[in-house]
Design an enzyme around this catalytic site. Structure first.
Site, PDB file in Angstrom:
ATOM      1  N   ASP A 129      -0.730  10.394  -0.198  1.00 35.89           N
ATOM      2  CA  ASP A 129      -0.199  11.452  -1.071  1.00 35.89           C
ATOM      3  C   ASP A 129      -1.250  11.977  -2.048  1.00 35.89           C
ATOM      4  O   ASP A 129      -1.241  13.161  -2.405  1.00 35.89           O
ATOM      5  CB  ASP A 129       1.011  10.951  -1.844  1.00 35.89           C
ATOM      6  CG  ASP A 129       2.283  10.982  -1.007  1.00 35.89           C
ATOM      7  OD1 ASP A 129       2.190  11.306   0.184  1.00 35.89           O
ATOM      8  OD2 ASP A 129       3.371  10.679  -1.541  1.00 35.89           O
ATOM      9  N   SER A 151       7.193  -1.929   3.954  1.00 35.45           N
ATOM     10  CA  SER A 151       7.479  -2.208   2.550  1.00 35.45           C
ATOM     11  C   SER A 151       6.252  -1.982   1.660  1.00 35.45           C
ATOM     12  O   SER A 151       5.809  -0.847   1.496  1.00 35.45           O
ATOM     13  CB  SER A 151       8.008  -3.640   2.423  1.00 35.45           C
ATOM     14  OG  SER A 151       8.553  -3.879   1.155  1.00 35.45           O
ATOM     15  N   LYS A 203      10.484   0.771   5.821  1.00 36.81           N
ATOM     16  CA  LYS A 203      11.314  -0.015   4.904  1.00 36.81           C
ATOM     17  C   LYS A 203      11.034   0.455   3.483  1.00 36.81           C
ATOM     18  O   LYS A 203       9.993   0.150   2.915  1.00 36.81           O
ATOM     19  CB  LYS A 203      11.027  -1.511   5.013  1.00 36.81           C
ATOM     20  CG  LYS A 203      11.899  -2.342   4.073  1.00 36.81           C
ATOM     21  CD  LYS A 203      11.506  -3.808   4.087  1.00 36.81           C
ATOM     22  CE  LYS A 203      12.388  -4.621   3.148  1.00 36.81           C
ATOM     23  NZ  LYS A 203      12.222  -4.276   1.721  1.00 36.81           N
TER      24      LYS A 203
END
Length: 528
Positions: A297, A286, A311
């Site tokens: 990224d 999460s 998740k």
């Protein structure tokens, strides 16, 4: 009574006919209302309407996804406490050992320390109720010790060297719950911060830890999110603010009734330039995956460990009138490159077995066992490196799980409580002696060793707990046993940071992170 039943029956039949013939009323919610009304009023035996409704809610949510859940009022309170950053209580760290509450440490400046409760004390009575030797579970003990801020609780304490029980009246207060387990300098330029969950206070705790480490000369950082199951989205954003540049996208959410919402970094954080390694494992989930995905990224740092949990669903809490709550999935999380990190959930059973299946496929031991379809490929935003979505964050450097030392003999010592009981005996017996001998943790860490006499006592304790000795398995697990005992002693004499400084010496992921940050020629994404 008979008349009331007949009236209820008439109402059910009448409204049932109206609903059936009128499309305005013929909706699933009306159908559910009518069914509950009929059962409550016409069923042959008395029914618990609250339980009936709760069961219906739970069953409906089970049809949706694994993270849409219902919690009763007590569960809501227990779930919220760790994330809110505090609770009302007496302020002690404790262990329940052989049906006795053993005080590991009173919280510094907390209510118990103020009245004179000491590490090593055993609380045997709470408000004239004996809690020692009566097989009272930990939840029941905590219920008796906790209470509203300002209220008082009377306790009786057994203290080593004192014949009679000592009486204390403690005024409960707000007790902080920290979301950072540890922060320390690994060497002259590498700092380490471990975050155990993303709570209301995480942003401030992380910033404070950064500043403290930077004062000690930190240039590079290891951020440990292993085992971190997530928490508040805002806390993850606060952490990313410290390490990402201005207006860099952290995460976006999107759902059927929830249009795309973006969250971007302010770019004014205090760790914008240092090299960064993030440690993750299969239990990082999460909010941990949001932070890890954003760092990966934007090519801000290197991710080390194993594929994260996967998740990527956003839950909205819906408070119900009785204090219960529904957490309903309303959107999905997407990383800055557009990756959805939620793993598939065709069935709850299959979803819950995913980690076991990873073990069975060999994924925990070899990165070659992990296969992503080309459709899940994405590119990082600065350097165009290939990354993958569709079920967690795949690390840049894979570190296999090391279970070699986890022999059956060690697992029995751990799971049956022998190591914890042994640690408490050692601390009880030697605390003052050791504090006098090892005046600082650094000296303790350098000079203290778990010797043969201590190990023989641990083995003997295990045998009294019906744990048969196995020489081969004992020798295999010996480095782990010695390190864990030393780490627990360090925790009880100092704090959790000291525990992790000891236990991390066995972590292969930690070793890899230090290796990456120690190699002079090692280029990090942002430093190429």
């Amino acid at each position: 009574m008979k008349r009331n039943i007949m009236l209820a029956a008439f109402c059910c039949l009448f409204w049932g006919g109206v609903f059936a013939q009128n499309s305005k009323f013929n909706s699933p919610s009306r159908k559910l209302q009518l069914a509950e009304f009929a059962i409550a009023n016409l069923y042959v035996d008395n029914v618990d309407e609250n339980k009936l409704v709760e069961t219906a809610i739970v069953k409906m949510l089970e049809e949706l996804d694994p993270h849409s859940t219902y919690s009763d009022p007590e569960e809501v309170k227990r779930l919220n406490e760790p994330l809110q950053g505090n609770f009302d209580g007496i302020g002690i760290q404790f262990n329940m050992v052989t049906d006795t509450l053993f005080v590991i440490q009173p919280v510094s400046g907390g209510p118990s320390e103020k009245v004179g409760i000491l590490a090593g004390d055993r609380i045997v009575e709470v408000n004239d109720t004996v809690i020692a030797g009566v097989k009272m579970n930990t939840d029941e003990v905590m219920r008796r010790l906790r209470g509203p801020k300002g209220s008082k609780v009377n306790v009786k304490v057994l203290r080593g060297g004192v014949k009679e029980l000592l009486s204390f009246t403690i005024r409960r207060d707000k007790i902080p719950v920290y979301s950072l387990d540890a922060s320390y300098m690994v060497d002259g330029h590498i700092g380490y911060i471990r975050v155990n969950r993303f709570a209301a206070t995480t942003g401030k705790e992380f910033a404070d830890a950064l500043h403290n480490l930077q004062k000690q000369g930190m240039k590079d950082l290891i951020l440990d999110l292993q085992g971190n199951g997530g928490g508040y989205l805002n806390a993850a954003i606060d952490l990313c603010d410290q390490v990402l540049g201005s207006k860099e996208l952290i995460v976006y959410t999107e759902g059927r009734r929830n249009p795309r919402t973006e969250f971007k970094a302010k770019g004014d954080g205090d760790f914008q330039n240092g090299r960064l390694v993030v440690l993750v494992d299969e239990f990082s989930a999460s909010a941990s995956e949001i932070v890890t995905g954003a760092i990966q990224d934007w090519d801000r740092g290197i991710v080390v460990g194993r594929r994260t949990f996967g998740k990527g669903l956003v839950q909205r809490p819906i408070d119900l009138p009785d204090g219960s709550m529904i957490r309903l999935t309303v959107a999905r999380y997407y990383t800055p490159s557009g990756r959805c990190i939620q793993k598939p959930y065709e069935s709850v059973e299959q979803y819950n077995r995913d980690l076991i299946e990873r073990y069975n496929r060999g994924e925990m031991m070899s990165a070659d066992s992990i296969h992503f379809p080309d459709s899940l490929k994405a590119k990082t935003l600065k350097l165009g490196r290939t990354v993958y979505g569709g079920g967690g964050i795949m690390p840049d450097y894979f570190v296999p799980i090391d279970t070699a030392m986890y022999t059956d003999y060690y697992m029995n010592l751990r799971d049956k409580g022998a190591i914890v009981q042994f640690n408490i005996k050692m601390i009880d017996r030697h605390r003052q002696e050791w504090l006098k001998k090892y005046k600082t943790f650094s000296r303790f860490n350098r000079d203290f060793e778990v010797d043969d006499a201590m190990l023989k006592e641990l083995v003997a304790l295990g045998e009294t707990m019906k744990i048969p000795y196995n020489e081969t398995q004992y020798q295999t697990a010996l480095p782990l046993i010695k390190t864990q005992v030393k780490a627990l002693i360090a925790r009880d004499m100092w704090d959790m940071s000291e525990y992790f400084q000891v236990i991390n010496t066995l972590s292969d992921s930690m070793k890899k992170a230090v290796e990456l940050l120690s190699e002079p020629g090692m280029n990090f994404p942002r430093h190429k």
